[in-house]
Scaffold this active site. Structure first.
Site, PDB file in Angstrom:
ATOM      1  N   ASP A  67       0.846  -1.193   0.000  1.00 46.35           N
ATOM      2  CA  ASP A  67       0.000   0.000   0.000  1.00 46.35           C
ATOM      3  C   ASP A  67       0.882   1.244   0.000  1.00 46.35           C
ATOM      4  O   ASP A  67       1.661   1.467   0.928  1.00 46.35           O
ATOM      5  CB  ASP A  67      -0.914  -0.009   1.225  1.00 46.35           C
ATOM      6  CG  ASP A  67      -1.829   1.196   1.276  1.00 46.35           C
ATOM      7  OD1 ASP A  67      -2.785   1.253   0.491  1.00 46.35           O
ATOM      8  OD2 ASP A  67      -1.554   2.101   2.089  1.00 46.35           O
ATOM      9  N   THR A 100      -2.991   5.566  -4.274  1.00 45.21           N
ATOM     10  CA  THR A 100      -1.888   6.317  -3.674  1.00 45.21           C
ATOM     11  C   THR A 100      -0.580   6.089  -4.422  1.00 45.21           C
ATOM     12  O   THR A 100       0.194   7.024  -4.632  1.00 45.21           O
ATOM     13  CB  THR A 100      -1.719   5.922  -2.197  1.00 45.21           C
ATOM     14  OG1 THR A 100      -1.582   4.495  -2.113  1.00 45.21           O
ATOM     15  CG2 THR A 100      -2.924   6.343  -1.387  1.00 45.21           C
ATOM     16  N   THR A 101      -0.323   4.851  -4.821  1.00 50.14           N
ATOM     17  CA  THR A 101       0.903   4.561  -5.567  1.00 50.14           C
ATOM     18  C   THR A 101       0.858   5.232  -6.931  1.00 50.14           C
ATOM     19  O   THR A 101       1.861   5.795  -7.396  1.00 50.14           O
ATOM     20  CB  THR A 101       1.083   3.042  -5.728  1.00 50.14           C
ATOM     21  OG1 THR A 101       1.117   2.433  -4.434  1.00 50.14           O
ATOM     22  CG2 THR A 101       2.381   2.730  -6.452  1.00 50.14           C
ATOM     23  N   ASP A 392      -9.503   0.142   1.768  1.00 49.01           N
ATOM     24  CA  ASP A 392      -9.354   0.689   0.420  1.00 49.01           C
ATOM     25  C   ASP A 392     -10.536   0.295  -0.452  1.00 49.01           C
ATOM     26  O   ASP A 392     -11.082   1.119  -1.203  1.00 49.01           O
ATOM     27  CB  ASP A 392      -8.052   0.185  -0.215  1.00 49.01           C
ATOM     28  CG  ASP A 392      -6.815   0.851   0.364  1.00 49.01           C
ATOM     29  OD1 ASP A 392      -6.975   1.809   1.144  1.00 49.01           O
ATOM     30  OD2 ASP A 392      -5.691   0.409   0.050  1.00 49.01           O
TER      31      ASP A 392
END
Length: 525
Positions: A67, A100-101, A392
């Site tokens: 994550d 997010t990545t 998520d």
């Protein structure tokens, strides 16, 4: 280092001599390199075939995850520009819960492309203007890619599955968990919005991940106030108190002079009478289950147990709030003269033992559709990663319903974004066009990275994606076994919320343009 300027022949010092200053190209290069380094740290985690990172703290605590937000949060990052990339991931996590990545990798590549433009003497302001214009074009492409389909359970399960695939979900596959996620979201969906705050993920070590279940209610970690209290109460009337069930203390210090046994017995009886009064008030009011934020005397707890009342003490404010929302109970500040209108109800309150832990399940509350996803796992590492994956997935399903539908995943939308930006770049005048085209090249990194992480040749995959997209096909990188293929992500069930893409573009652009504009760094020692 001190910084001085000469005024009428005399130096004027404006900075402390211990301060350090980096300016011009050195400042820009330092900031860009720091941002790229952070971005590269999470790049290999992107996609369903992304790798995990092991993060070890100074205290020896270990976190294993892919994550992006968790990785960047756990890393001990000091460089201020690198911190801005961390904030990109944090913003993405707070706004939509996933991507997010993607946001961090895009921000790093925008900086890398900006570095090339700066080397070609393109002014930072021109780069910023070009990037902002390209971001607007990207949003247009995302809006145009939104699928014109009803967001039924099957499509939402695909959204949840896409979010969790590749993350640590233990011995259960993402598809099975996706059904639980969608059921939880549907349970708290109103006509206007999804009440995401009514869904809680609670973890418990001691079983396989396949034991994860949906509880129509909430779970408290507090144990019953007495071991002889009932472990199960059906059709419960709930009293929610914010008082101590103990002997009241006077507001002033006082001493009592007891000179004989009769006086001592009278004092003890008065105390016992007061404590019995608490139990009488609860039972006379018809309350079956007591929750209180205060303390409860053992004698009160024992008396309540004898009367078949289940009680919990020492709850924190968050738990009190959750129980109030779930059962409809109002906070009661006194035990005497309680009003039935302040009580809540629950279909079932039960206490279950898991190893050495006891958990209280409050199910079927009357007031609100409070839902708990009860996640199980064999180890702390498994349940921690499962909790992140479930949160998520809950966030992205909520985003799909509340914030503008879904788009093809697997890099297909990014290919569409890059193509739209390039086709529009010709209408942009001057050197700003170079920045717009550079933005498109940066977006291309995302499908290239997906291909690399899936074991494909990134150049061949990108060429194939572009040529088929130009022919009107919707194609992305679909992971299959030990490699991947270029195929239709919608047919493969790989879809993402449009809002995840919008937020990633917005936050990455904002961070990259802010870093590019910095030409002076002054730091105090």
């Amino acid at each position: 280092m001190s910084q001085s300027f000469r005024g009428q022949g005399q130096p004027v010092f404006i900075l402390n001599e211990d301060s350090q200053r980096t300016s011009g190209e050195d400042a820009q290069s330092s900031n860009i390199q720091a941002g790229k380094a952070v971005s590269n740290a999470v790049r290999t985690t992107l996609g369903p075939k992304g790798m995990d990172k092991m993060l070890v703290s100074d205290a020896g605590d270990v976190v294993i995850t892919n994550d992006g937000a968790t990785i960047l949060e756990e890393m001990d990052i000091e460089h201020p520009a690198a911190q801005m990339i961390v904030e990109v991931a944090q913003t993405q996590e707070e706004e939509v819960g996933d991507g997010t990545t993607t946001a961090a990798v895009l921000a790093g590549e925008l900086l890398a492309r900006a570095e090339d433009l700066l080397d070609d003497d393109v002014h930072p302001t021109t780069i910023v203007e070009g990037y902002n214009e390209a971001a607007g074009l990207a949003r247009e492409a995302i809006d145009g890619a939104v699928l014109d389909e009803e967001l039924d359970d099957e499509l939402l399960e695909s959204v949840a599955t896409s979010s969790m695939t590749g993350k640590g979900t233990g011995d259960v596959n993402a598809e099975a968990l996706a059904e639980t996620v969608v059921a939880a979201v549907r349970a708290v969906q109103s006509a206007d919005r999804v009440e995401r705050e009514d869904i809680t993920v609670r973890t418990q070590v001691g079983a396989s991940s396949s034991a994860t279940e949906l509880v129509e209610g909430i779970i408290s970690e507090e144990e019953p106030a007495h071991e002889n209290m009932p472990g199960r109460v059906e059709d419960a009337t709930v009293g929610l108190f914010t008082v101590d069930f103990e002997v009241r203390e006077g507001e002033i210090d006082a001493e009592y002079d007891i000179t004989n046994v009769d006086q001592l017995n009278a004092a003890i009886e008065a105390e016992e009478s007061e404590l019995r009064g608490y139990a009488d008030a609860v039972s006379d009011a018809g309350i079956d289950v007591v929750f209180t934020s205060g303390d409860m005397d053992d004698r009160v707890a024992s008396e309540l147990a004898n009367r078949g009342v289940l009680a919990f003490e020492g709850l924190d404010d968050d738990e009190i709030t959750s129980i109030a929302r779930a059962t409809g109970a109002k906070r009661i500040g006194t035990v005497k003269d309680v009003d039935e209108e302040d009580f809540g109800t629950a279909e079932l309150v039960r206490v279950e033992k898991f190893g050495e832990d006891e958990l209280a399940f409050i199910e079927g509350g009357a007031a609100a559709k409070s839902i708990t996803v009860f996640a199980r796992g064999g180890t702390e590492h498994v349940v921690d990663e499962l909790e992140r994956a479930l949160n998520d997935a809950l966030d992205v399903v909520t985003a799909a319903l509340d914030k503008g539908g879904v788009v093809p995943g697997a890099g297909a939308t990014e290919i569409r974004i890059a193509d739209h930006i390039r086709s529009s770049a010709a209408a942009v005048e001057g050197r700003k066009q170079l920045a717009v085209e550079a933005f498109a090249d940066a977006v291309d990194l995302l499908p290239r990275t997906l291909a690399t992480n899936a074991g494909m040749d990134p150049i061949d995959a990108l060429v194939d994606l572009r040529s088929r997209a130009e022919a009107g096909e919707t194609v992305g990188i679909i992971a299959e076994g030990q490699t991947g293929s270029v195929a239709d992500p919608v047919e493969a069930g790989v879809v993402d919320p449009a809002e995840v893409k919008r937020e990633a573009v917005a936050s990455a652009t904002e961070a990259a343009t802010m870093i590019v504009r910095i030409d002076d760094v002054i730091s105090a020692e």
